[in-house]
Write a protein that holds these residues in place. Structure first.
Motif, PDB file in Angstrom:
ATOM      1  N   TRP A  36      32.454  39.994  26.474  1.00  0.00           N
ATOM      2  CA  TRP A  36      33.441  39.377  27.566  1.00  0.00           C
ATOM      3  C   TRP A  36      34.367  40.650  28.082  1.00  0.00           C
ATOM      4  CZ3 TRP A  36      33.184  34.536  29.642  1.00  0.00           C
ATOM      5  CH2 TRP A  36      32.565  33.510  28.520  1.00  0.00           C
ATOM      6  N   PHE A  37      34.601  40.424  29.330  1.00  0.00           N
ATOM      7  CA  PHE A  37      35.319  41.333  29.925  1.00  0.00           C
ATOM      8  C   PHE A  37      36.164  40.825  31.032  1.00  0.00           C
ATOM      9  CE2 PHE A  37      32.984  45.371  28.722  1.00  0.00           C
ATOM     10  CZ  PHE A  37      31.783  44.798  28.277  1.00  0.00           C
ATOM     11  N   ARG A  38      37.297  41.567  31.169  1.00  0.00           N
ATOM     12  CA  ARG A  38      38.009  40.856  32.433  1.00  0.00           C
ATOM     13  C   ARG A  38      38.665  41.716  33.461  1.00  0.00           C
ATOM     14  NH1 ARG A  38      43.073  39.083  28.137  1.00  0.00           N
ATOM     15  NH2 ARG A  38      43.956  41.535  28.126  1.00  0.00           N
ATOM     16  N   GLN A  39      38.988  41.015  34.690  1.00  0.00           N
ATOM     17  CA  GLN A  39      39.633  41.843  35.701  1.00  0.00           C
ATOM     18  C   GLN A  39      40.783  41.120  36.281  1.00  0.00           C
ATOM     19  OE1 GLN A  39      36.957  43.140  38.822  1.00  0.00           O
ATOM     20  NE2 GLN A  39      38.349  44.778  39.142  1.00  0.00           N
ATOM     21  N   ALA A  40      41.850  41.702  36.198  1.00  0.00           N
ATOM     22  CA  ALA A  40      43.244  41.303  36.624  1.00  0.00           C
ATOM     23  C   ALA A  40      43.286  41.633  38.010  1.00  0.00           C
ATOM     24  CB  ALA A  40      44.389  41.504  35.742  1.00  0.00           C
ATOM     25  N   VAL A  48      36.956  42.981  26.430  1.00  0.00           N
ATOM     26  CA  VAL A  48      37.955  41.862  25.939  1.00  0.00           C
ATOM     27  C   VAL A  48      37.122  41.875  24.380  1.00  0.00           C
ATOM     28  CG1 VAL A  48      38.576  39.424  25.525  1.00  0.00           C
ATOM     29  CG2 VAL A  48      38.537  40.592  27.615  1.00  0.00           C
ATOM     30  N   SER A  49      36.026  41.550  24.416  1.00  0.00           N
ATOM     31  CA  SER A  49      35.300  41.400  22.881  1.00  0.00           C
ATOM     32  C   SER A  49      33.812  41.350  23.071  1.00  0.00           C
ATOM     33  CB  SER A  49      35.763  40.172  22.274  1.00  0.00           C
ATOM     34  OG  SER A  49      35.208  39.701  21.097  1.00  0.00           O
ATOM     35  N   CYS A  50      33.095  41.830  22.124  1.00  0.00           N
ATOM     36  CA  CYS A  50      31.659  41.475  22.074  1.00  0.00           C
ATOM     37  C   CYS A  50      30.964  41.191  20.933  1.00  0.00           C
ATOM     38  CB  CYS A  50      31.187  43.209  22.207  1.00  0.00           C
ATOM     39  SG  CYS A  50      31.312  43.747  23.997  1.00  0.00           S
ATOM     40  N   ILE A  51      30.071  40.366  20.865  1.00  0.00           N
ATOM     41  CA  ILE A  51      29.468  40.237  19.555  1.00  0.00           C
ATOM     42  C   ILE A  51      27.725  40.412  19.526  1.00  0.00           C
ATOM     43  CG2 ILE A  51      28.867  37.900  20.264  1.00  0.00           C
ATOM     44  CD1 ILE A  51      29.379  36.705  17.500  1.00  0.00           C
ATOM     45  N   ALA A  88      51.031  35.438  29.815  1.00  0.00           N
ATOM     46  CA  ALA A  88      50.526  35.724  31.407  1.00  0.00           C
ATOM     47  C   ALA A  88      49.573  37.006  31.781  1.00  0.00           C
ATOM     48  CB  ALA A  88      51.862  35.712  32.297  1.00  0.00           C
ATOM     49  N   GLU A  89      49.827  38.026  31.153  1.00  0.00           N
ATOM     50  CA  GLU A  89      49.051  39.134  31.353  1.00  0.00           C
ATOM     51  C   GLU A  89      47.399  38.803  30.771  1.00  0.00           C
ATOM     52  OE1 GLU A  89      51.617  38.872  29.089  1.00  0.00           O
ATOM     53  OE2 GLU A  89      51.714  40.186  27.780  1.00  0.00           O
ATOM     54  N   ASP A  90      47.017  37.662  30.359  1.00  0.00           N
ATOM     55  CA  ASP A  90      45.663  37.317  30.082  1.00  0.00           C
ATOM     56  C   ASP A  90      45.104  36.929  31.306  1.00  0.00           C
ATOM     57  OD1 ASP A  90      46.562  36.152  26.854  1.00  0.00           O
ATOM     58  OD2 ASP A  90      45.721  38.162  27.271  1.00  0.00           O
ATOM     59  N   THR A  91      45.985  36.638  32.260  1.00  0.00           N
ATOM     60  CA  THR A  91      45.262  35.984  33.496  1.00  0.00           C
ATOM     61  C   THR A  91      44.274  37.140  34.319  1.00  0.00           C
ATOM     62  OG1 THR A  91      47.281  34.723  33.989  1.00  0.00           O
ATOM     63  CG2 THR A  91      46.014  35.302  35.884  1.00  0.00           C
ATOM     64  N   ALA A  92      43.248  36.470  34.536  1.00  0.00           N
ATOM     65  CA  ALA A  92      42.277  37.574  34.866  1.00  0.00           C
ATOM     66  C   ALA A  92      40.839  36.433  35.299  1.00  0.00           C
ATOM     67  CB  ALA A  92      41.704  38.280  34.036  1.00  0.00           C
ATOM     68  N   ILE A  93      39.991  37.218  35.851  1.00  0.00           N
ATOM     69  CA  ILE A  93      38.610  36.703  35.794  1.00  0.00           C
ATOM     70  C   ILE A  93      37.974  37.255  34.803  1.00  0.00           C
ATOM     71  CG2 ILE A  93      36.727  36.448  37.401  1.00  0.00           C
ATOM     72  CD1 ILE A  93      37.906  37.064  39.711  1.00  0.00           C
ATOM     73  N   GLY A 117      27.176  38.137  34.508  1.00  0.00           N
ATOM     74  CA  GLY A 117      27.327  36.661  35.040  1.00  0.00           C
ATOM     75  C   GLY A 117      28.426  36.759  36.089  1.00  0.00           C
ATOM     76  N   LYS A 118      28.560  35.499  36.574  1.00  0.00           N
ATOM     77  CA  LYS A 118      29.682  35.355  37.692  1.00  0.00           C
ATOM     78  C   LYS A 118      30.704  35.222  36.576  1.00  0.00           C
ATOM     79  CE  LYS A 118      26.857  33.856  41.529  1.00  0.00           C
ATOM     80  NZ  LYS A 118      26.410  32.657  42.313  1.00  0.00           N
ATOM     81  N   GLY A 119      31.898  35.561  37.138  1.00  0.00           N
ATOM     82  CA  GLY A 119      32.979  35.100  36.197  1.00  0.00           C
ATOM     83  C   GLY A 119      33.650  33.768  36.151  1.00  0.00           C
ATOM     84  N   THR A 120      34.701  33.387  35.345  1.00  0.00           N
ATOM     85  CA  THR A 120      35.417  32.446  35.307  1.00  0.00           C
ATOM     86  C   THR A 120      36.991  32.534  35.369  1.00  0.00           C
ATOM     87  OG1 THR A 120      35.624  30.099  34.130  1.00  0.00           O
ATOM     88  CG2 THR A 120      35.314  32.043  32.842  1.00  0.00           C
ATOM     89  N   GLN A 121      37.611  31.969  36.210  1.00  0.00           N
ATOM     90  CA  GLN A 121      39.281  32.439  36.344  1.00  0.00           C
ATOM     91  C   GLN A 121      39.831  31.674  35.241  1.00  0.00           C
ATOM     92  OE1 GLN A 121      40.924  33.921  39.061  1.00  0.00           O
ATOM     93  NE2 GLN A 121      42.461  33.958  37.401  1.00  0.00           N
TER      94      GLN A 121
END
Length: 126
Positions: A36-40, A48-51, A88-93, A117-121
């Protein structure tokens, strides 16, 4: 073709929880890492995290360690990201990504992934 479908994003108040899902399809290998990755807004994409699916070994970036939990359902080729104590700082795609084989820790970076994949907001209100 390998496809990744992320879901579960939404709007939540600070301190709340959300669970994201990432379902993989079109796989021809059984040992892979999902991350999982994120972009604010206005920022670069970050890990973010991997498994690793074959043994369930997980890796967390420091920003989420202790608050987020990654898990997998191998029968469904699905990875979950349980996000607690949201800020609040976790807000991202949030994006999920995959690479065949690899290590949950040493492959858990953007250029280490082969499929996206496409992101989720995810929006956390303060």
């Amino acid at each position: 073709d390998v496809q990744l479908q992320a879901s579960g994003g939404g709007l939540v108040q600070a301190g709340g929880s959300l669970r994201l899902s990432c379902e993989a399809s079109g796989l021809w290998f059984d040992d892979y890492v999902i991350g999982w990755f994120r972009q604010a807004p206005g920022k670069e994409r970050e890990g973010v995290s991997c498994i690793r699916m074959s043994d369930g070994s997980a890796y967390y970036y420091r920003s989420v360690k202790g608050r987020f939990a990654i898990s997998s359902d191998n029968a469904k080729n699905t990875v979950y990201l349980q996000m607690n104590s949201l800020r609040a700082e976790d807000t991202a795609i949030y994006y999920c990504a995959l690479r065949p084989k690899g290590s949950s820790q040493y492959s858990c970076y953007e250029t280490g992934m082969d499929y996206w994949g496409k992101g989720t907001q995810v929006t956390v209100s303060s």
